[in-house]
Motif scaffolding. Structure first.
Motif, short mmCIF file in Angstrom:
data_model
loop_
_atom_site.label_atom_id
_atom_site.label_comp_id
_atom_site.label_asym_id
_atom_site.label_seq_id
_atom_site.Cartn_x
_atom_site.Cartn_y
_atom_site.Cartn_z
N GLU A 60 41.91 78.43 -28.54
CA GLU A 60 41.86 77.15 -27.74
C GLU A 60 42.62 77.55 -26.43
OE1 GLU A 60 42.85 73.34 -29.50
OE2 GLU A 60 43.26 72.79 -27.53
N LEU A 61 43.94 77.97 -26.70
CA LEU A 61 44.82 78.04 -25.66
C LEU A 61 44.07 79.43 -24.61
CD1 LEU A 61 48.27 78.30 -27.26
CD2 LEU A 61 47.44 76.78 -25.59
N TRP A 62 43.41 80.48 -25.33
CA TRP A 62 43.00 81.46 -24.38
C TRP A 62 41.67 80.96 -23.57
CZ3 TRP A 62 38.03 83.92 -24.77
CH2 TRP A 62 37.75 84.87 -24.12
N MET A 63 41.22 80.15 -24.37
CA MET A 63 39.76 79.74 -23.76
C MET A 63 40.09 78.59 -22.39
SD MET A 63 37.22 78.91 -26.85
CE MET A 63 35.78 78.29 -25.91
N THR A 64 41.15 77.92 -22.73
CA THR A 64 41.52 77.16 -21.45
C THR A 64 42.24 77.79 -20.31
OG1 THR A 64 43.49 76.43 -22.87
CG2 THR A 64 41.68 75.08 -22.72
N ARG A 65 43.20 78.93 -20.83
CA ARG A 65 43.92 79.48 -19.72
C ARG A 65 43.39 80.88 -19.31
NH1 ARG A 65 50.09 78.14 -20.84
NH2 ARG A 65 49.71 75.83 -21.35
N LYS A 66 42.80 81.41 -20.30
CA LYS A 66 41.95 82.83 -19.89
C LYS A 66 43.14 83.95 -19.56
CE LYS A 66 37.83 82.43 -21.00
NZ LYS A 66 36.64 83.05 -21.18
N PRO A 67 44.14 84.19 -20.26
CA PRO A 67 44.92 85.21 -19.98
C PRO A 67 44.22 86.60 -20.49
CG PRO A 67 45.80 83.93 -21.69
CD PRO A 67 44.57 83.35 -21.46
N THR A 68 44.79 87.72 -20.33
CA THR A 68 44.35 88.93 -20.68
C THR A 68 45.09 88.97 -21.80
OG1 THR A 68 44.10 89.85 -18.54
CG2 THR A 68 44.05 91.39 -20.31
N VAL A 69 44.41 89.22 -23.07
CA VAL A 69 45.39 89.26 -24.22
C VAL A 69 45.20 90.62 -25.13
CG1 VAL A 69 46.02 88.19 -26.65
CG2 VAL A 69 44.93 86.83 -24.63
N LEU A 70 46.28 91.40 -25.47
CA LEU A 70 46.31 92.29 -26.39
C LEU A 70 46.97 92.03 -27.57
CD1 LEU A 70 45.42 95.55 -26.52
CD2 LEU A 70 47.58 95.96 -25.22
N LEU A 71 46.23 91.92 -28.70
CA LEU A 71 46.55 91.29 -30.09
C LEU A 71 46.67 92.61 -31.17
CD1 LEU A 71 47.03 89.23 -32.39
CD2 LEU A 71 44.60 89.43 -32.60
N VAL A 72 47.93 92.89 -31.59
CA VAL A 72 48.09 93.97 -32.59
C VAL A 72 48.12 93.25 -34.05
CG1 VAL A 72 49.67 95.29 -33.97
CG2 VAL A 72 49.28 95.84 -31.36
N THR A 73 47.17 93.57 -34.96
CA THR A 73 47.22 93.01 -36.30
C THR A 73 46.61 93.68 -37.35
OG1 THR A 73 46.12 91.07 -37.31
CG2 THR A 73 44.89 92.19 -35.57
N HIS A 74 47.03 93.56 -38.63
CA HIS A 74 46.57 94.17 -39.79
C HIS A 74 45.45 93.39 -40.43
CE1 HIS A 74 49.49 97.42 -40.32
NE2 HIS A 74 50.65 96.41 -40.27
N ASP A 75 45.12 92.11 -40.02
CA ASP A 75 44.10 91.32 -40.39
C ASP A 75 42.75 91.73 -39.77
OD1 ASP A 75 42.66 89.13 -41.48
OD2 ASP A 75 44.45 87.88 -41.60
N LEU A 76 41.76 91.87 -40.54
CA LEU A 76 40.53 92.23 -39.66
C LEU A 76 39.85 91.07 -39.39
CD1 LEU A 76 39.40 95.21 -42.12
CD2 LEU A 76 40.67 95.33 -39.63
N LYS A 77 39.99 89.95 -40.32
CA LYS A 77 39.55 88.68 -40.19
C LYS A 77 40.09 88.11 -38.80
CE LYS A 77 38.86 84.66 -43.14
NZ LYS A 77 39.16 84.10 -44.26
N GLU A 78 41.31 88.35 -38.70
CA GLU A 78 41.97 87.84 -37.48
C GLU A 78 41.44 88.37 -36.11
OE1 GLU A 78 46.37 87.13 -37.85
OE2 GLU A 78 46.26 88.31 -36.05
N ALA A 79 41.40 89.73 -36.13
CA ALA A 79 40.56 90.56 -35.20
C ALA A 79 39.43 89.87 -34.67
CB ALA A 79 40.77 91.88 -35.43
N ALA A 80 38.72 89.83 -35.96
CA ALA A 80 37.28 89.40 -35.59
C ALA A 80 36.77 87.84 -34.92
CB ALA A 80 36.35 89.62 -36.86
N TYR A 81 37.85 86.96 -35.44
CA TYR A 81 37.89 85.60 -35.19
C TYR A 81 38.18 85.60 -33.71
CZ TYR A 81 39.06 80.75 -35.36
OH TYR A 81 39.25 79.26 -35.16
N LEU A 82 39.24 86.23 -33.25
CA LEU A 82 40.05 86.07 -32.22
C LEU A 82 39.57 86.87 -30.91
CD1 LEU A 82 43.72 85.43 -32.91
CD2 LEU A 82 42.26 83.89 -31.96
N ALA A 83 39.05 88.18 -31.19
CA ALA A 83 39.07 88.94 -30.04
C ALA A 83 37.61 88.99 -29.34
CB ALA A 83 39.45 90.56 -30.50
N ASN A 84 37.55 89.57 -28.25
CA ASN A 84 36.37 89.96 -27.83
C ASN A 84 36.00 91.32 -27.79
OD1 ASN A 84 36.17 87.51 -26.60
ND2 ASN A 84 36.90 88.30 -24.36
N ARG A 85 36.90 92.18 -28.01
CA ARG A 85 36.80 93.67 -28.60
C ARG A 85 37.63 94.20 -29.59
NH1 ARG A 85 38.01 96.77 -23.09
NH2 ARG A 85 38.35 98.38 -24.30
#
Lengths: 257, 287
Positions: free
Chosen positions: B207-232
């Motif tokens: 929600e925060l990303w959709m309202t503010r549109k910052p450029t985000v770089l997320l490091v994660t071990h959780d593949l579900k998290e990556a697929a849920y949140l990321a564009n790439r």
């Protein structure tokens, strides 16, 4: 609360008990007051000769507090320097340890040579005696700051000064206050040493004169005053400490504001 | 936007000069930790382009240099060789507001939640000047609003140690966002949380990303998290660390937890998993 009250009463009773035992033992074994005066004699001496003792006590408090304040000032500055710079650490630490290994009694005559007898050497002696624990603790507090906390600041492109003010110094506060408790008693020691060696005022001087005329109760009265002053300042700094560094003990009173 | 074909060109200095830079760009970045025999190559000749307003996830086995990339982009460490550009300038010189959240909440224990979240406003321009010009009460209202957005309404005067791990992590996210960063770095910020808190915070993050549109770089071990949140999603390989796959996540937003049980979603996480498992032997081969 009830338990806390009981604990306080218990400790007070034990402290009073200590003096009672002292009194009783002196009476029981017939110890003469030239060897060890009874607490009651000390108090009587203190009260009856108070007008004579008071100016000396004021002088000692004044000297100690000025020396202590200077010690805090320079101690924190040097501590910050040593704690935040590798080079200053490597150079400053050996110098500091070497300097603090010198018996301070040996330093007093040098101060007297430079500044003349009186208040100044006493202030300086108090300062150099209390500076070491402050420097070491402040430096340790800064040097052991978690790198993660610094990373938070560095990611915000904070300057070194910003990091020091917002993370380093608050983080070092518990260490600083722990050192103040040691330092304040050290400052008293410094003052009294200097007063015994080269001064015509102060509790140290009073005790010198009293012991040379075998006025032992007066010597002990001086000691009692020093002890009370020391405890008083200790309590004062403990009080400030709880207010400022309650977070480190996860103190609920602190959290209430 | 850069035409997709340019991406495949070999990196000659001329090409690098003539091409418009992405918002974040890593150019043949190599990074090694330590010296001599104990030297570890964390990152090897890595290229990465992130466009403004994008949401990228970095996944991969432990020790593949994911966090190294984050630290390079924030300027916490300097690359051994190669270039890191942010907003067209070499990292460190760019006038870009960066927010960062770590795996641990890293809140300052002597400050209340409010004061902790206030910290970036005291440091980062232009808020820094405004902070001095005593717009504090305005800032306070803004922080309260953000805290209640992540479910921390009414906790602003608590100290970190009085809160649970999940609450501290929420506050840590607020601190990363309060100064409206153009670039948001998330280093496994949900890693230490229980599943339900984690999923809830994914929703908050989206929600925060959709309202503010910052450029985000997320490091994660959780593949579900990556697929849920990321564009790439960029998949990395360990030792030497490098990016071996870079694929778009096609699911429409706002995404929901229910979607994560749909076949095409699980197929994506399954494919990522395979890739990471196959990337493992390289770790054994190179001692």
């Amino acid at each position: 609360m009830n338990q806390q009250l009981r604990r306080r009463m218990g400790s007070t009773a034990l402290i009073i008990g200590f003096f009672v035992v002292w009194e009783v033992l002196c009476l029981g074994f017939g110890v003469r007051d030239i060897v060890l005066p009874r607490p009651s004699e000390i108090v009587i001496t203190l009260v009856s000769r108070f007008p004579g003792i008071w100016p000396h006590a004021v002088q000692t408090i004044y000297t100690t507090l000025v020396g202590f304040a200077l010690g805090i000032l320079f101690g924190v500055l040097i501590g910050v320097l040593i704690g935040s710079s590798r080079l200053a650490y490597d150079v400053g630490y050996p110098l500091l340890v070497g300097f603090s290994s010198i018996p301070k009694v040996a330093v007093v005559p040098i101060f007297v040579l430079w500044f003349g007898a009186g208040t100044v050497p006493a202030v300086l002696t108090a300062m150099i005696l209390c500076i070491f624990p402050i420097v070491v603790n402040v430096a340790t507090g800064l040097a052991t700051t978690e790198p993660e906390l610094e990373d938070v600041m560095r990611a915000l492109k904070a300057s070194k000064l910003d990091i020091l003010i917002n993370v380093g110094l608050p983080r070092a506060m518990p260490y600083f206050f722990a050192s103040l408790k040691v330092a304040v008693t050290q400052a008293f020691v410094g003052t009294v040493i200097a007063e015994t060696v080269a001064s015509n005022k102060g509790i140290g001087n009073l005790m010198m004169i009293a012991s040379s005329s075998f006025d032992v109760p007066l010597v002990f009265a001086g000691l009692l005053i020093l002890a009370v002053l020391g405890v008083g300042l200790y309590v004062l700094f403990s009080f400030i400490e709880v207010r400022v560094t309650g977070w480190a003990r996860r103190n609920d009173e602190f959290a209430m504001g | 936007m850069t035409p997709a074909t340019v991406l495949d060109l070999p990196m000659s200095p001329q090409a690098a000069l003539s091409r418009p830079r992405a918002f974040v760009e890593l150019e043949r970045v190599t990074h090694t930790y330590g010296r001599g025999e104990r030297q570890v190559q964390a990152l090897m000749e890595t290229n990465l382009r992130i466009e403004e307003g994008d949401f990228i996830a970095l996944v991969g086995p432990s020790g593949c240099g994911k966090s190294t990339i984050l630290k390079l982009v924030t300027g916490l460490i300097n690359a051994s060789s190669g270039y890191v550009y942010v907003a067209g300038r070499e990292v460190g010189a760019e006038p870009v507001r960066v927010g960062m959240a770590f795996q641990n909440p890293t809140l300052l224990p002597w400050l209340t939640l409010l004061e902790n979240v206030m910290l970036p406003l005291k440091i980062v321009p232009p808020f820094r000047q405004e902070y001095r010009a005593k717009r504090k009460s305005e800032f306070r209202d803004r922080i309260e609003a953000l805290l209640s957005q992540v479910g921390l309404a009414g906790f602003s005067n608590k100290y970190p140690w009085q809160l649970s791990g999940g609450m501290m992590q929420r506050a840590s996210l607020c601190r990363a966002l309060i100064h409206e960063p153009q670039l948001l770095m998330l280093d496994e910020p949900f890693g230490a949380l229980d599943q339900f808190t984690r999923e809830e915070l994914w929703g908050v993050m989206q929600e925060l990303w959709m309202t503010r549109k910052p450029t985000v770089l997320l490091v994660t071990h959780d593949l579900k998290e990556a697929a849920y949140l990321a564009n790439r999603i960029c998949v990395m390989q360990a030792r030497p660390g490098r990016i071996i796959d870079d694929s778009a996540v096609p699911f429409p937003r706002p995404r929901t937890i229910v979607m994560s049980y749909y076949p095409d979603f699980t197929a994506l996480t399954q494919r990522l998993r395979e890739m990471i498992v196959h990337a493992q032997p390289a770790k054994e081969a190179a001692p």
